[in-house]
Design an enzyme around this catalytic site. Structure first.
Site, PDB file in Angstrom:
ATOM      1  N   LYS A  52     -39.584 -12.435 -21.652  1.00  0.00           N
ATOM      2  CA  LYS A  52     -39.995 -11.376 -22.580  1.00  0.00           C
ATOM      3  C   LYS A  52     -38.792 -10.991 -23.437  1.00  0.00           C
ATOM      4  CE  LYS A  52     -42.344  -6.845 -22.463  1.00  0.00           C
ATOM      5  NZ  LYS A  52     -42.860  -5.783 -21.577  1.00  0.00           N
ATOM      6  N   SER A 160     -47.517  -4.523 -22.438  1.00  0.00           N
ATOM      7  CA  SER A 160     -46.745  -5.032 -23.543  1.00  0.00           C
ATOM      8  C   SER A 160     -46.226  -6.460 -23.330  1.00  0.00           C
ATOM      9  CB  SER A 160     -45.545  -4.102 -23.797  1.00  0.00           C
ATOM     10  OG  SER A 160     -44.711  -4.053 -22.664  1.00  0.00           O
ATOM     11  N   SER A 184     -47.287  -2.942 -17.846  1.00  0.00           N
ATOM     12  CA  SER A 184     -47.125  -3.992 -18.860  1.00  0.00           C
ATOM     13  C   SER A 184     -47.051  -5.417 -18.338  1.00  0.00           C
ATOM     14  CB  SER A 184     -45.884  -3.721 -19.704  1.00  0.00           C
ATOM     15  OG  SER A 184     -46.190  -2.798 -20.703  1.00  0.00           O
TER      16      SER A 184
HETATM   17  N1  GLN Z   1     -48.834   0.709 -22.039  1.00  0.00           N
HETATM   18  C1  GLN Z   1     -47.830   1.505 -21.432  1.00  0.00           C
HETATM   19  C2  GLN Z   1     -46.966   2.150 -22.470  1.00  0.00           C
HETATM   20  O1  GLN Z   1     -47.166   1.888 -23.605  1.00  0.00           O
HETATM   21  C3  GLN Z   1     -47.025   0.695 -20.470  1.00  0.00           C
HETATM   22  C4  GLN Z   1     -45.947  -0.065 -21.130  1.00  0.00           C
HETATM   23  C5  GLN Z   1     -45.050  -0.814 -20.176  1.00  0.00           C
HETATM   24  O2  GLN Z   1     -45.321  -0.927 -18.984  1.00  0.00           O
HETATM   25  N2  GLN Z   1     -43.939  -1.291 -20.710  1.00  0.00           N
HETATM   26  O3  GLN Z   1     -46.099   2.911 -22.202  1.00  0.00           O
END
Ligand code: GLN
Length: 560
Positions: A52, A160, A184
């Site tokens: 990532k 994400s 994410s």
């Molecule tokens: N969707 C969540 C957020 O936007 C989780 C994101 C993540 O785990 N990096 O904060």
């Protein structure tokens, strides 16, 4: 075991998904073949790894962009520990994957490099995968918008870590690294029909991982099955690695390795104390070999799975609800496990607490991106004599809309007039969420037995609440997300709040720092011709007590 199913046979869904889905825009940069940097790592090639792009790598063809205009040409001078560790175990990095900017989002649509997509049919992945990494050198004036126009058939890869999930689902990588702050890794795994594992907080090193919300951030692994993840994290890679640069450590299990460069990495002594005296664990292997060797189904015998009633929300897709109930039934009837209802009453406040805490920490973390200390400078504003214009210009151009929204939210909830009503309350909810979990798990939470272990607790008082109520359980069994992967078109027109709703089933474990894994679970297609028919998998989430990762992975392996 003849006559009895040996596993729930959920694994077949992975391969069928792979056939059906054509996937798009999942890499930000790809590794040039046979670069000099690889020659420095003598470990035999054993598996391909996608990383990532908020995780630092040093290759000349691999900037670390966080999918942000601010960092679109940023080359890290060092490599993240987790990348070095995996390379020492035979990983070959194939590229850096697309994400929501700084990890903020649930659909991988908030990226300076365009949205990640899953394409149910046609459109060979090569169109976007073959891009020369050099074309991704951006400056602030030309952030790349959507690399390909949205097609009505495309569906969300989740976020994400959507690029990482797609890289694995498409077969471009055996394993992918993601980050999981509030879901994410698990959410994209669920949407893409693969496995996504979020470790206990403090287990895997975050050195070199660009922080989003420090008290929640974890590095997670995605793969098509559980086996490889288990091997890397728990059992160690036999015969693998050996090279091991700084922070490498050869082929041993990752869960054993403390990293001094990550202040949230649990000390070696604390790691030992976490497993000491625990049922099923011994002090050296973390999880007894005998169990490891046991046939899939045997691991499940006698285990108690808690079905958290509060996760059965109104918004849950009925197909997912049915598949969840069916899985519980099969575990009980076919494998000698027990499924017991449990109540986690603070769950309904967890999402709100998460969306106060995460943006608050993010607003603080992102303060350093100002075009002076970090990030690309707005050159027009730079020529202006007043420094404030330089900051505003750089931050105005350097961050995407969702990141700006989080910074505003976080700055507000941390402001003196709002602090008590938002940030402090959210911390209280967080403690209640953790207590809920501690109450239902049969294992104690090792962090809460001794105050000195506690890294996530921001309040000074820790009171252990007695366990009460119904039977205690080994693991919690619930869906990963309330819906199947939605169409990308619909996602683009969602309100931010709708998007935040997606995380309702993943954030509780994050707030409590617990290990959790999403594995694919087939659901019955609603009707022929339904677009979502191609997405006939949902994510089944297993949550364990703190540092019960070894058992969690063994059980997930047996269930899948
Ligand atoms: N969707 C969540 C957020 O936007 C989780 C994101 C993540 O785990 N990096 O904060």
């Amino acid at each position: 075991a003849r006559g009895r199913p040996r596993s729930l046979h959920l694994s077949h869904v992975c391969s069928s998904n792979r056939q059906q889905r054509r996937l798009l825009n999942h890499f930000i940069s790809k590794t040039a073949p046979e670069t000099a940097e690889e020659q420095h790592h003598p470990a035999p090639f054993r598996f391909t790894l996608a990383v990532k792009d908020n995780i630092a790598t040093t290759g000349s063809s691999q900037p670390t962009t966080c999918a942000s205009p601010f960092l679109s040409a940023h080359h890290s001078p060092f490599e993240a520990t987790i990348v070095s560790q995996l390379r020492a175990r035979g990983a070959r990095v194939v590229g850096k994957t697309n994400l929501d900017e700084f990890g903020m989002g649930s659909h991988s649509t908030h990226s300076a490099f365009g949205a990640v997509a899953q394409q149910p049919q046609q459109t060979p992945p090569s169109q976007v995968q073959q891009q020369n990494p050099q074309t991704h050198q951006h400056d602030l004036s030309t952030p790349t918008k959507g690399a390909s126009p949205l097609l009505s058939s495309q569906i969300s890869a989740g976020g994400s870590s959507g690029g990482s999930a797609v890289a694995v689902a498409a077969g471009d990588a055996d394993v992918a690294l993601g980050t999981d702050t509030g879901g994410s890794v698990r959410l994209p795994a669920a949407y893409c029909g693969i496995v996504g594992y979020k470790p206990s907080y403090g287990m895997l090193s975050r050195f070199g991982v660009v922080p989003y919300a420090n008290s929640l951030d974890t590095v997670g692994l995605l793969a098509r099955g559980v086996g490889r993840i288990r091997e890397l994290v728990v059992t160690g890679c036999e015969g693998g690695g050996g090279g091991g640069g700084e922070g490498g450590g050869g082929g041993g299990p990752l869960w054993e390795e403390q990293d001094n460069r990550d202040p949230t990495s649990l000390s070696a002594a604390a790691r030992m104390r976490c497993v000491k005296g625990r049922k099923g664990y011994d002090d050296t292997s973390g999880w007894r070999k005998k169990k490891r060797a046991g046939a899939g189904g045997e691991v499940l015998r006698g285990l108690r799975f808690g079905i958290p009633l509060e996760y059965n929300i109104e918004e849950l897709d009925p197909r997912i609800r049915d598949a969840w109930a069916e899985t519980a039934r099969v575990l009980q009837d076919g494998f000698g496990a027990r499924a017991v209802p449990v109540s986690l009453p603070s769950t309904r406040h967890a999402l709100a607490a998460y969306y106060v805490i995460a943006p608050a920490e993010a607003s603080s973390n992102l303060a350093k991106y100002d075009g002076v200390r970090y990030g690309a400078r707005d050159t027009e504003a730079a020529s202006d004599a007043a420094g404030g214009v330089l900051y505003a210009g750089s931050r105005g151009k350097g961050f995407g809309d969702e990141v700006k929204r989080r910074i505003l939210l976080g700055s507000y909830t941390l402001s003196s007039e709002a602090m008590d009503n938002y940030f402090i309350k959210a911390q209280r909810v967080r403690r209640l969420v953790r207590k809920d979990f501690n109450r239902v798990f049969a294992l104690d939470n090792p962090l809460h037995e001794r105050e000195t272990f506690d890294l996530t607790e921001l309040d000074e008082s820790i009171d252990m609440e007695d366990k009460w109520g119904p039977e205690e359980v080994d693991f919690l069994l619930c869906p990963t997300a309330p819906t199947l992967a939605p169409k990308l078109e619909g996602v683009m027109s969602q309100t931010p709040l709708d998007a935040y709703m997606n995380d309702v089933l993943t954030v509780p474990a994050s707030l409590a720092g617990l290990p959790a894994i999403s594995i694919p679970m087939p659901v019955a297609p609603r009707k022929a011709g339904d677009v979502e028919q191609n997405t006939a998998t949902a994510g089944l989430q297993l949550i364990g007590q703190y540092w019960d990762d070894a058992r969690l992975l063994a059980v997930a392996d047996a269930v899948l």
